[in-house]
Design an enzyme around this catalytic site. Structure first.
Site, mmCIF file in Angstrom:
data_model
loop_
_atom_site.group_PDB
_atom_site.id
_atom_site.type_symbol
_atom_site.label_atom_id
_atom_site.label_comp_id
_atom_site.label_asym_id
_atom_site.label_seq_id
_atom_site.Cartn_x
_atom_site.Cartn_y
_atom_site.Cartn_z
ATOM 1 N N GLU A 27 0.889 -1.171 0.000
ATOM 2 C CA GLU A 27 0.000 0.000 0.000
ATOM 3 C C GLU A 27 0.921 1.213 0.000
ATOM 4 O O GLU A 27 1.458 1.597 1.040
ATOM 5 C CB GLU A 27 -0.889 -0.017 1.256
ATOM 6 C CG GLU A 27 -1.782 -1.241 1.379
ATOM 7 C CD GLU A 27 -2.940 -1.248 0.376
ATOM 8 O OE1 GLU A 27 -3.218 -0.193 -0.218
ATOM 9 O OE2 GLU A 27 -3.536 -2.316 0.196
ATOM 10 N N CYS B 294 -2.035 9.277 2.170
ATOM 11 C CA CYS B 294 -1.678 8.687 0.869
ATOM 12 C C CYS B 294 -2.689 9.085 -0.196
ATOM 13 O O CYS B 294 -2.351 9.203 -1.359
ATOM 14 C CB CYS B 294 -1.572 7.183 0.980
ATOM 15 S SG CYS B 294 -3.030 6.431 1.701
HETATM 16 P P1 NAD Z 1 8.527 4.608 4.689
HETATM 17 O O1 NAD Z 1 8.520 3.760 3.466
HETATM 18 O O2 NAD Z 1 9.680 5.488 4.910
HETATM 19 O O3 NAD Z 1 8.427 3.689 6.015
HETATM 20 C C1 NAD Z 1 7.345 2.816 6.219
HETATM 21 C C2 NAD Z 1 7.794 1.696 7.154
HETATM 22 O O4 NAD Z 1 8.774 0.896 6.517
HETATM 23 C C3 NAD Z 1 8.402 2.159 8.464
HETATM 24 O O5 NAD Z 1 7.915 1.343 9.499
HETATM 25 C C4 NAD Z 1 9.892 1.915 8.248
HETATM 26 O O6 NAD Z 1 10.613 1.699 9.432
HETATM 27 C C5 NAD Z 1 9.872 0.666 7.408
HETATM 28 N N1 NAD Z 1 11.054 0.420 6.571
HETATM 29 C C6 NAD Z 1 11.902 1.322 6.033
HETATM 30 N N2 NAD Z 1 12.829 0.687 5.280
HETATM 31 C C7 NAD Z 1 12.557 -0.640 5.350
HETATM 32 C C8 NAD Z 1 13.147 -1.814 4.775
HETATM 33 N N3 NAD Z 1 14.188 -1.752 3.950
HETATM 34 N N4 NAD Z 1 12.601 -3.006 5.060
HETATM 35 C C9 NAD Z 1 11.525 -3.105 5.876
HETATM 36 N N5 NAD Z 1 10.921 -2.040 6.445
HETATM 37 C C10 NAD Z 1 11.424 -0.820 6.176
HETATM 38 O O7 NAD Z 1 7.161 5.409 4.667
HETATM 39 P P2 NAD Z 1 6.701 6.552 5.676
HETATM 40 O O8 NAD Z 1 7.512 7.771 5.414
HETATM 41 O O9 NAD Z 1 6.614 6.013 7.044
HETATM 42 O O10 NAD Z 1 5.198 6.792 5.181
HETATM 43 C C11 NAD Z 1 4.825 7.710 4.198
HETATM 44 C C12 NAD Z 1 4.496 6.989 2.912
HETATM 45 O O11 NAD Z 1 3.492 6.007 3.172
HETATM 46 C C13 NAD Z 1 3.905 7.911 1.874
HETATM 47 O O12 NAD Z 1 4.467 7.627 0.622
HETATM 48 C C14 NAD Z 1 2.424 7.542 1.861
HETATM 49 O O13 NAD Z 1 1.764 7.786 0.653
HETATM 50 C C15 NAD Z 1 2.481 6.089 2.176
HETATM 51 N N6 NAD Z 1 1.210 5.619 2.711
HETATM 52 C C16 NAD Z 1 0.444 4.809 1.947
HETATM 53 C C17 NAD Z 1 -0.783 4.395 2.405
HETATM 54 C C18 NAD Z 1 -1.650 3.489 1.584
HETATM 55 O O14 NAD Z 1 -2.545 2.895 2.160
HETATM 56 N N7 NAD Z 1 -1.433 3.377 0.278
HETATM 57 C C19 NAD Z 1 -1.225 4.803 3.659
HETATM 58 C C20 NAD Z 1 -0.419 5.619 4.417
HETATM 59 C C21 NAD Z 1 0.806 6.031 3.936
#
Ligand code: NAD
Length: 519
Positions: A233, A267
């Site tokens: 997502e 998002c």
């Molecule tokens: P992010 O990708 O930086 O981090 C998300 C999660 O992934 C965190 O828990 C982080 O610790 C973890 N993570 C980071 N690197 C990783 C790796 N290599 N392996 C495993 N886990 C890892 O995202 P963010 O900044 O926390 O969130 C913002 C983003 O999320 C925006 O792009 C937003 O659009 C998206 N988002 C999407 C939805 C949806 O339902 N489509 C909902 C909310 C947010």
């Protein structure tokens, strides 16, 4: 404006050190836990959901305060996005769980006469849930309950920026009425991406990831090594399309809310508003008038429309997009107030935004309201479909059929017609994106199945007969089966009789030939 919450708690790292995490223990615990969870009846599962909802409703003030402390969002945003939306999902599950997840009878074709077909919604095993920072309570409870109610064990890793440490534990302990179960059935591991990588190495049965496109790609690539299914997502660049016959008064209010709710850190935020040129000026003046009365801050009484920016990294993205747009000729329609020490960036309302600007293509994830006039619906559709994202969007027209046709041709995961960000407001609808916005669907009936092993079952009540397609093969059997095939798949009653006649004959022959090898 109330910025009295000190923003120092944002960006705090609530993580464990990689070396302190006992990954082997997590793996073993999840396997043991899943065996227990698999025994849960529908009634037991519904009781858990009800107790989670009760806890959330009764403790909502305290939960909102905790969410606000870490995210810096406005109180009403926290109430709508984290309390109301979560409870709505819980009620949806309570009402529909049994209907959607019970064993299903499936039609069996006449060629398999005497047999019965079923689909069992069995668990997958352990689901690893990795969540972002923008809706920490929602992004915990909604996927955790989806995975649990489909009888999977859960390993949950919240964002290091909004861990809500102890909150989910408390909710689950109340719901399960048992501390051991809450700790083992849903194991919560605090940490950053490195810990996430370690958890994927445990080879869970599925990864449910919500976050950025760049992390989604890394996760998918790591998961590919183990062939772990992933649900991604990811981000979006949602558009709003305002046709010439739309209700401009209402659409302008919707645009403001869609762009600014959660301070644009959603998002499915409305990142660009395309307005038909004939109503552009009217729309612009209405939105500017309405934007002027927006209060910003981490309020305690529900008075602020929007809150602050949650993380330093996001502030940087927003300011980069803003400065890039101004440098390339975008016009600012309202002065922007920036106070980085207090995590404050006020609404950025722009026009003259062009394709060479970052904010035109990339997810800005901030309080941007970008107004773009359009002339031609066909060209606009081509333009919005050229986006690398496809999460959701909305289209506004008094002609519903026109809007429906537009929605059909839009390459995106969901479209609200004459409303904004509302497909996700109905928990019966599937949620998810196409293109770089993600893979898979969750929520609703279809979403629940993505946490299941949709097991195909075929029950043969006939214990004596030898099926015609089993050995031995003989020329006579081939001839009868050929005639049977022609009869079955050609039209008309004569062919059906031919199928039935040859079917009976081939069945008789098969039983006669029995298990003996032909010579
Ligand atoms: P992010 O990708 O930086 O981090 C998300 C999660 O992934 C965190 O828990 C982080 O610790 C973890 N993570 C980071 N690197 C990783 C790796 N290599 N392996 C495993 N886990 C890892 O995202 P963010 O900044 O926390 O969130 C913002 C983003 O999320 C925006 O792009 C937003 O659009 C998206 N988002 C999407 C939805 C949806 O339902 N489509 C909902 C909310 C947010």
């Amino acid at each position: 404006m109330d910025t009295s919450f000190n923003a120092t708690t944002a960006d705090r790292i609530g993580q464990m050190k990689y070396s302190a995490v006992n990954f082997t223990h997590i793996k073993q615990t999840s396997i043991k836990a899943q065996r227990e969870i698999a025994q849960l009846t529908f009634a037991e599962r519904k009781l858990i959901l009800k107790r989670i909802r009760t806890y959330i409703i009764e403790n909502r003030d305290q939960l909102i305060a905790k969410v606000q402390r870490e995210t810096l969002k406005s109180r009403t945003d926290a109430l709508i996005g984290e309390i109301f939306a979560v409870c709505d999902h819980l009620v949806f599950l309570e009402k529909n769980l049994e209907k959607f997840l019970q064993d299903k009878k499936i039609p069996t074709p006449i060629s398999l006469l005497g047999k019965k077909s079923r689909v069992y919604c069995d668990p997958l095993g352990t689901i690893l849930i990795i969540s972002p920072w923008n809706y920490p309570l929602y992004q915990a409870i909604v996927p955790i309950t989806s995975a649990l109610m489909t009888r999977n064990a859960v390993i949950y890793k919240p964002s290091e920026f909004t861990p809500l440490k102890g909150v989910v534990e408390e909710i689950l302990e109340y719901a399960f009425e048992d501390q051991r179960k809450s700790e083992e059935w849903v194991q919560i591991v605090y940490g950053d991406g490195e810990i996430g990588i370690g958890l994927i190495d445990l080879k869970p049965n599925k990864i449910f990831f919500t976050g950025s496109v760049s992390t989604g790609k890394k996760i998918m690539s790591q998961a590919a090594e183990y062939l772990i299914p992933v649900e991604l997502e990811l981000g979006g660049k949602d558009a709003m399309v305002v046709m010439n016959d739309a209700n401009i008064e209402r659409a302008s209010s919707a645009a403001l809310w869609g762009a600014l709710t959660n301070t644009g850190q959603s998002c499915t935020s409305t990142e660009k508003v395309y307005i038909h040129e004939s109503v552009y000026d009217e729309f612009k003046s209405l939105i500017l008038k309405k934007a002027a009365s927006i209060d910003q801050g981490v309020d305690r009484d529900g008075n602020c429309e929007i809150g602050l920016i949650t993380t330093k990294a996001q502030e940087k993205v927003i300011l980069t997009h803003y400065e890039d747009a101004l440098a390339k000729g975008a016009k600012e329609l309202m002065p922007v107030d920036i106070d980085i020490n207090n995590h404050m960036i006020s609404p950025i309302i722009l026009e003259n935004v062009t394709k060479d600007m970052l904010t035109y293509h990339e997810e800005s994830f901030g309080p941007f309201v970008i107004l773009i006039p359009f002339q031609n619906e066909e060209n606009l559709l081509e333009e919005i479909n050229s986006s690398k994202y496809g999460l959701s969007g909305c289209v506004w027209s008094k002609n519903i059929e026109r809007a429906i046709q537009f929605a059909h041709r839009w390459e995106t995961g969901g479209v609200s017609i004459n409303n904004v960000m509302l497909t996700e407001g109905n928990h019966s609808l599937p949620f998810g994106g196409v293109k770089e916005s993600g893979i898979g669907r969750y929520k609703g009936e279809f979403g629940l199945y993505s946490f299941c092993n949709m097991k195909a079952i075929l029950i043969d009540g006939n214990h004596n007969n030898i099926d015609p397609n089993w050995y031995p093969y003989t020329p006579e059997k081939y001839r009868l089966m050929d005639q049977m095939t022609e009869g079955l798949y050609s039209s008309g009653i004569f062919n059906f009789i031919k199928f039935a006649f040859n079917g009976l004959k081939v069945e008789g022959l098969s039983n006669k030939l029995g298990r003996f090898k032909k010579r």
